[in-house]
Scaffold this motif. Sequence first.
Motif, PDB file in Angstrom:
ATOM      1  N   LEU A  39       0.745  -1.134   0.127  1.00  0.00           N
ATOM      2  CA  LEU A  39      -0.088  -0.152   0.018  1.00  0.00           C
ATOM      3  C   LEU A  39       0.716   1.528   0.297  1.00  0.00           C
ATOM      4  O   LEU A  39       0.481   2.444   0.107  1.00  0.00           O
ATOM      5  CB  LEU A  39      -0.404   0.156   0.796  1.00  0.00           C
ATOM      6  CG  LEU A  39      -1.910  -1.512   1.504  1.00  0.00           C
ATOM      7  CD1 LEU A  39      -2.895  -1.031   1.988  1.00  0.00           C
ATOM      8  CD2 LEU A  39      -2.496  -1.614   0.068  1.00  0.00           C
ATOM      9  N   ASN A  40       2.279   0.840   0.476  1.00  0.00           N
ATOM     10  CA  ASN A  40       3.437   2.077   0.118  1.00  0.00           C
ATOM     11  C   ASN A  40       3.909   2.024  -1.081  1.00  0.00           C
ATOM     12  O   ASN A  40       4.693   2.991  -1.062  1.00  0.00           O
ATOM     13  CB  ASN A  40       4.374   2.208   1.826  1.00  0.00           C
ATOM     14  CG  ASN A  40       4.645   1.339   1.780  1.00  0.00           C
ATOM     15  OD1 ASN A  40       5.273   0.434   1.005  1.00  0.00           O
ATOM     16  ND2 ASN A  40       5.833   0.959   2.366  1.00  0.00           N
ATOM     17  N   ALA A  41       3.621   1.521  -1.913  1.00  0.00           N
ATOM     18  CA  ALA A  41       3.947   1.579  -3.366  1.00  0.00           C
ATOM     19  C   ALA A  41       4.619   2.410  -3.534  1.00  0.00           C
ATOM     20  O   ALA A  41       3.324   3.651  -4.448  1.00  0.00           O
ATOM     21  CB  ALA A  41       3.691   0.770  -4.412  1.00  0.00           C
ATOM     22  N   SER A  42       5.544   2.943  -4.100  1.00  0.00           N
ATOM     23  CA  SER A  42       5.521   4.464  -5.295  1.00  0.00           C
ATOM     24  C   SER A  42       5.020   4.364  -6.529  1.00  0.00           C
ATOM     25  O   SER A  42       5.123   5.064  -7.304  1.00  0.00           O
ATOM     26  CB  SER A  42       6.868   5.051  -5.046  1.00  0.00           C
ATOM     27  OG  SER A  42       8.166   5.190  -3.969  1.00  0.00           O
ATOM     28  N   VAL A  43       5.361   3.086  -7.239  1.00  0.00           N
ATOM     29  CA  VAL A  43       4.583   2.736  -8.619  1.00  0.00           C
ATOM     30  C   VAL A  43       3.593   1.637  -8.816  1.00  0.00           C
ATOM     31  O   VAL A  43       3.657   1.040  -7.790  1.00  0.00           O
ATOM     32  CB  VAL A  43       6.661   2.145  -9.451  1.00  0.00           C
ATOM     33  CG1 VAL A  43       5.835   1.485 -10.083  1.00  0.00           C
ATOM     34  CG2 VAL A  43       7.656   2.619  -9.044  1.00  0.00           C
ATOM     35  N   MET A  44       3.122   2.577  -9.756  1.00  0.00           N
ATOM     36  CA  MET A  44       1.754   1.796  -9.736  1.00  0.00           C
ATOM     37  C   MET A  44       1.522   0.797 -11.251  1.00  0.00           C
ATOM     38  O   MET A  44       1.820   2.264 -11.812  1.00  0.00           O
ATOM     39  CB  MET A  44      -0.140   1.956  -9.422  1.00  0.00           C
ATOM     40  CG  MET A  44      -1.292   1.181  -9.319  1.00  0.00           C
ATOM     41  SD  MET A  44      -3.062   2.576  -9.203  1.00  0.00           S
ATOM     42  CE  MET A  44      -2.810   2.559  -7.581  1.00  0.00           C
ATOM     43  N   PHE A  45       1.091  -0.165 -11.610  1.00  0.00           N
ATOM     44  CA  PHE A  45       1.134  -0.537 -12.544  1.00  0.00           C
ATOM     45  C   PHE A  45      -0.391  -0.760 -13.223  1.00  0.00           C
ATOM     46  O   PHE A  45      -0.992  -1.802 -12.102  1.00  0.00           O
ATOM     47  CB  PHE A  45       1.317  -2.146 -13.631  1.00  0.00           C
ATOM     48  CG  PHE A  45       3.403  -1.718 -13.809  1.00  0.00           C
ATOM     49  CD1 PHE A  45       4.082  -2.086 -12.626  1.00  0.00           C
ATOM     50  CD2 PHE A  45       3.784  -1.459 -14.538  1.00  0.00           C
ATOM     51  CE1 PHE A  45       5.790  -0.932 -13.035  1.00  0.00           C
ATOM     52  CE2 PHE A  45       5.373  -1.737 -15.150  1.00  0.00           C
ATOM     53  CZ  PHE A  45       6.313  -0.977 -14.182  1.00  0.00           C
ATOM     54  N   VAL A  46      -1.013   0.171 -13.716  1.00  0.00           N
ATOM     55  CA  VAL A  46      -2.008  -0.627 -14.349  1.00  0.00           C
ATOM     56  C   VAL A  46      -2.851  -1.019 -16.156  1.00  0.00           C
ATOM     57  O   VAL A  46      -2.712  -0.547 -17.062  1.00  0.00           O
ATOM     58  CB  VAL A  46      -3.464   0.482 -14.576  1.00  0.00           C
ATOM     59  CG1 VAL A  46      -4.364   0.882 -14.324  1.00  0.00           C
ATOM     60  CG2 VAL A  46      -3.006   1.731 -13.537  1.00  0.00           C
ATOM     61  N   GLY A  47      -3.495  -2.660 -15.585  1.00  0.00           N
ATOM     62  CA  GLY A  47      -3.595  -3.417 -17.280  1.00  0.00           C
ATOM     63  C   GLY A  47      -5.334  -3.020 -17.370  1.00  0.00           C
ATOM     64  O   GLY A  47      -5.680  -2.237 -16.911  1.00  0.00           O
ATOM     65  N   GLU A  48      -5.499  -3.866 -18.306  1.00  0.00           N
ATOM     66  CA  GLU A  48      -6.359  -3.911 -18.576  1.00  0.00           C
ATOM     67  C   GLU A  48      -7.779  -3.946 -18.548  1.00  0.00           C
ATOM     68  O   GLU A  48      -8.961  -3.369 -17.227  1.00  0.00           O
ATOM     69  CB  GLU A  48      -7.434  -4.088 -20.580  1.00  0.00           C
ATOM     70  CG  GLU A  48      -8.217  -4.136 -21.543  1.00  0.00           C
ATOM     71  CD  GLU A  48      -7.776  -4.438 -22.371  1.00  0.00           C
ATOM     72  OE1 GLU A  48      -6.773  -4.037 -23.264  1.00  0.00           O
ATOM     73  OE2 GLU A  48      -9.086  -5.241 -22.635  1.00  0.00           O
ATOM     74  N   ALA A  49      -7.700  -5.566 -18.309  1.00  0.00           N
ATOM     75  CA  ALA A  49      -9.459  -6.210 -17.226  1.00  0.00           C
ATOM     76  C   ALA A  49      -8.241  -7.341 -17.297  1.00  0.00           C
ATOM     77  O   ALA A  49      -7.562  -7.953 -18.021  1.00  0.00           O
ATOM     78  CB  ALA A  49     -10.004  -6.129 -18.097  1.00  0.00           C
TER      79      ALA A  49
END
Length: 211
Positions: A39-49
């Motif tokens: 929850l304290n990650a600096s980096v978020m990867f966002v995919g499709e589904a």
Amino acid sequence: MGIKGNEHEYEILVSEILGCTRCPLHTSRTKAVPGEGPLNASVMFVGEAPGRSEDLEGRPFVGSAGKLLDSLLSSIGVERSSVYITNVVKCRPPGNREPSDEEVRACNGYLRRQISIIKPRVIVALGRIAGRTLYEMAGLRWSSIRSARGRVVRVKLEGVDVMLTVTYHPAAALYNPGLREELEGDFREVIAPLIKGASVARKPTLEDFLR
Ligand code: URA
């Protein structure tokens, strides 16, 4: 808000996603896939589904596209467990079709709340659907993945200052060597320096200051 409050808010969010009936995708899913990572990650990867494997396991990027994502991360010396990984849409569209605009809209509040809880410094959008969704959330005009990929834009999302970049979806690169080369180039030349600048794994937590 302290870390504990953060965790509590996150638990509520996850249980809402797991029981969500906001769009028709809930009728065909096996498991909803909220996302995973610190929850304290600096980096978020966002995919499709989620795809088939993700729908069965309830975890993001665990199928063949996930294996490629893992190897791209390890090629730039980043542990998968240090980043937060999620999708624009949390339930699998039947037959892996693209999620519709209505499905993206119905699910968008969850992504907004994830950004607001995690407060990432860097967001990497994987593919056209994630790129377009995050550009629109930031009030930017989306034209195409060709023109957006490899660029970094500084945006405000849910009040959080974020460096946003878009690259190809790993699934698209699996059977296309040209795209794969460009994807690897984006990881090496754009994403790796961004992640380094964001101090890789984690932002300090309240506990660091209390130690
Ligand atoms: N493709 C995605 O966009 N997300 C996943 O979690 C798996 C495959």
